[in-house]
Every structure is written in C-alpha cells, then in structure tokens.
Design a protein around this motif. Structure first.
Motif, PDB file in Angstrom:
ATOM      1  N   GLY A  85      42.981  44.052  47.811  1.00  0.00           N
ATOM      2  CA  GLY A  85      42.507  44.555  49.252  1.00  0.00           C
ATOM      3  C   GLY A  85      43.084  44.409  50.369  1.00  0.00           C
ATOM      4  N   THR A  86      44.030  43.297  50.225  1.00  0.00           N
ATOM      5  CA  THR A  86      44.834  43.036  51.713  1.00  0.00           C
ATOM      6  C   THR A  86      45.944  44.060  51.730  1.00  0.00           C
ATOM      7  N   ARG A  87      46.772  44.405  50.583  1.00  0.00           N
ATOM      8  CA  ARG A  87      47.888  45.242  50.520  1.00  0.00           C
ATOM      9  C   ARG A  87      47.723  46.654  50.430  1.00  0.00           C
ATOM     10  N   GLY A  88      46.682  46.749  49.317  1.00  0.00           N
ATOM     11  CA  GLY A  88      46.353  48.285  49.055  1.00  0.00           C
ATOM     12  C   GLY A  88      45.547  48.835  49.780  1.00  0.00           C
ATOM     13  N   ILE A 113      32.405  39.891  36.362  1.00  0.00           N
ATOM     14  CA  ILE A 113      32.283  41.121  37.391  1.00  0.00           C
ATOM     15  C   ILE A 113      33.001  40.595  38.611  1.00  0.00           C
ATOM     16  N   GLY A 114      33.681  41.347  39.296  1.00  0.00           N
ATOM     17  CA  GLY A 114      34.048  41.446  40.647  1.00  0.00           C
ATOM     18  C   GLY A 114      34.015  42.583  41.593  1.00  0.00           C
ATOM     19  N   ARG A 115      33.527  42.211  42.910  1.00  0.00           N
ATOM     20  CA  ARG A 115      33.257  43.592  43.465  1.00  0.00           C
ATOM     21  C   ARG A 115      33.929  43.516  45.018  1.00  0.00           C
ATOM     22  N   PHE A 116      34.394  44.690  45.681  1.00  0.00           N
ATOM     23  CA  PHE A 116      34.431  44.834  46.821  1.00  0.00           C
ATOM     24  C   PHE A 116      33.384  45.746  47.459  1.00  0.00           C
ATOM     25  N   THR A 117      32.748  45.383  48.576  1.00  0.00           N
ATOM     26  CA  THR A 117      31.603  46.274  49.134  1.00  0.00           C
ATOM     27  C   THR A 117      31.668  46.040  50.531  1.00  0.00           C
ATOM     28  N   VAL A 119      32.109  44.953  57.748  1.00  0.00           N
ATOM     29  CA  VAL A 119      33.067  44.058  57.153  1.00  0.00           C
ATOM     30  C   VAL A 119      32.862  43.979  55.524  1.00  0.00           C
ATOM     31  N   VAL A 120      33.937  43.730  54.992  1.00  0.00           N
ATOM     32  CA  VAL A 120      34.134  43.960  53.500  1.00  0.00           C
ATOM     33  C   VAL A 120      33.933  42.699  52.720  1.00  0.00           C
ATOM     34  N   GLU A 121      32.915  42.729  51.869  1.00  0.00           N
ATOM     35  CA  GLU A 121      32.631  41.327  51.300  1.00  0.00           C
ATOM     36  C   GLU A 121      33.015  41.305  49.652  1.00  0.00           C
ATOM     37  N   VAL A 122      33.812  40.265  49.223  1.00  0.00           N
ATOM     38  CA  VAL A 122      34.096  40.229  47.710  1.00  0.00           C
ATOM     39  C   VAL A 122      32.991  39.177  47.070  1.00  0.00           C
TER      40      VAL A 122
END
Length: 348
Positions: A118-121, A77-81, A90-93
């Motif tokens: 996350g950084t570009r899109g 699993i991978g998450r951006f929240t 702030v956004v945590e991965v």
C-alpha cells in the motif's frame, strides 16, 4: 493496475475467485470471531452477500480483497478499499483470521506484506483502520505494525471503535536549519518574538478568540504562560510558532509543532486571528502557508488539526483548507474534532 498476488514465508495472498465463496463463509462462521465486525458475518447470508459485493467491486487501482491461503486452505482475508465509513476517499485496511489459526502470526505476516504494498506500491499517503475498542488482538497488531491510535469513531454496530492510521516514513532532509519566515500575498508569517507579547496578549484577551481554549479555571497569567511556552519552543527544525503580520501590524499567530494531544508526536497546526482582522481571508492565507510548508517543504506525512466542537468558524476553515474530519476526542479539556491534511498523490 491489476490486483497482484503475494507470497510470504507461509502464505499466498491472492485475489478472490468465484469458487472461493464456500471458503469465505467458513472462515467467518465463528460468532465469537465475528462479533467485532460491521455486520454479523457468522450469518451465512451476510457472508455470501459480502463475498458477492467484494467480487463485484473488483480490484480498481490495484486494491481489493485478498484471501490468505495456507497450503490450499483459506484461513483469512485482507482488504484495501476506499472507506465508506470515513470521509475524503481515504483507503481503509481490514483483516480477519479464522480463530482456528489465530495467535500464530499469520495476520502479522500478511499485513506487513499488504501494508508495504500500500505505501510503496500504491503510494498511499496514509492507511486507515477502524478497530472495535474491545478487540485487543487487533489493537495490539495495529500498534505493533506502527499504526497510531488517533480518534474515536461510533459507526460500528458492534459498538465504539477507535480510528488508527499508518503514515509512511518520509525523508525530512529538506527541513530548514531553523524556523523560516513564510510570505503570502498580504502577510509576512515570521517566527514569534518576545516583542510580540503585548500584541499577542491583546488578541487572546478577547473572549471571542479565547473561548475555546483550555476550558474554565484558567489562571490570571494564562496568556503570558502560553506565550512563554511558545517562545521557549525547542522542537523539530522548521517547526515552531509564527506571528501573522500585515503592514507591520500583528494580526494573528499560528503554529506547527508535535502534538501534545495526539499519539506519535504527529505535526499539529493551529491558527488564531484577532477579531478586528477576521472576515478578510487572512486566517485562510496564513494557514495554507503553514500547511504547505509542513507537507511540501518539511515533507511531513500529514498535518493534523484539533478543532473544538463549538468553533464553527475553524471547522469551515479546515474544510476550505482540504482537511478531512476523521474522528472525535477529548482534547485540551473539551470535545474536539480531529482533522488531517495529507500530501496529494498522483491519480491512478
């Protein structure tokens, strides 16, 4: 903006679906792999609860939870929240790989894709990660991906963690050829000069100003030694040490320079105001000018501040300046809180 699907060399990174519940429970089932998480996800009840919460949260602003699909098998699993453990929205991965597939580069492959998104899109000014201090594989992965190990954190039930941050690379072509003079409504903020020595010495001779600096046992020459270091600064163009001047009177000093305390030579700000000039907003005025010079003129990805735990006035000032407290640490010989200011990004 909907949550996208990504294809890497070996993986499909896709949003969760209702039918993925059993697969999510299976990948967290190993207690040895789950021991560093916020909750015991090897407990099927906890895993199902988290799955439903993640599904219910959806994918606002293109963020969410991705399953790492290896030829139809969910292996991680991978998450951006938006973080519920760090302040400032702030956004945590976060990431998790089943132990049966650990050590084969799948986490690196997936995280490189998600971090680039996350950084570009998404245009995130920074991406944060909380990693248990004993979780060596994740610490190594974060370091290899360019994260900076920045501060202590004590939230995790599993034990102490460290806060890591990934800052995007930025174009600093707009930097000045030399340290500039900044101007505010009341202040001229100019580079520090040798003929400022007497005034600076007077400011730091006041115990109320210097009480949080460098701890006990300072040599008698510490103020002049400090001034010498500031005058000899030969760092990145556009940074340096400034004198705060009001009506030809030096009322304080400040700096923006690579940090000697935080990882990665990140830019650290500092400010000091003579006691006779406090209480009129001059420190705020000067610090705002230096902060904005760093973020908007030099295009720094972040400006950091270290404030001694007992320095309540500077904690309040950091809050007024929009700095976010992200952790703690021992710096300059004493306990400090770690603050960061990030460039503002357009709301989505």
């Amino acid at each position: 903006m909907s949550q996208p699907t990504f294809e890497t060399n070996r993986l499909t990174l896709r949003p969760m679906r209702a039918g993925d519940r059993d697969a999510v429970v299976r990948i967290f089932a190993d207690p040895a792999s789950s021991r560093y998480l916020t909750r015991d996800m090897s407990d099927p009840v906890n895993a199902v609860t988290s799955f439903e919460r993640w599904r219910g949260w959806g994918s606002p602003n293109g963020m969410g939870t991705w399953l790492l699909d290896l030829n139809g098998l969910v292996i991680g699993i991978g998450r951006f929240t938006p973080s519920d453990r760090l302040p400032g929205k702030v956004v945590e991965v976060g990431w998790f790989i089943a132990r049966t597939h650990a050590g084969q580069g799948y986490a690196t492959e997936a995280l490189r894709t998600l971090l680039d998104y996350g950084t570009r899109g998404l245009g995130l000014p920074a991406i944060w990660a909380l990693i248990h201090v004993d979780n060596e594989p994740s610490v190594r992965l974060a370091r290899n991906l360019g994260f900076l190990d920045i501060a202590d954190h004590h939230y995790l039930p599993a034990g102490p963690a460290r806060i890591h941050v990934l800052l995007p690379r930025t174009d600093t072509a707009g930097a000045f050829a030399q340290q500039p003079t900044l101007r505010t409504e009341r202040l001229v903020i100019r580079p520090l000069r040798e003929d400022d020595r007497r005034d600076v010495r007077d400011i730091f001779s006041d115990p109320e100003v210097s009480s949080f600096l460098a701890g006990d046992g300072k040599p008698a020459t510490w103020i002049d030694d400090m001034i010498d270091r500031r005058l000899a600064f030969d760092g990145p163009k556009g940074m340096g040490h400034w004198a705060f001047v009001e009506d030809d009177i030096l009322v304080g000093v400040g700096h923006l320079r690579p940090s000697a305390e935080l990882a990665g030579d990140v830019a650290e700000i500092g400010w000091y105001l003579g006691r006779d000039h406090q209480g009129r907003g001059l420190a705020t005025e000067a610090a705002v000018a230096i902060r904005d010079h760093g973020l908007h003129t030099l295009r720094l990805p972040a400006v950091w501040a270290l404030v001694h735990n007992g320095n309540q006035a500077s904690h309040r000032l950091a809050g007024r300046l929009g700095f976010v407290e992200v952790g703690t640490g021992t710096h300059y010989g004493g306990p400090h809180k770690v603050y960061v200011a990030l460039p503002r990004t357009p709301s989505r």
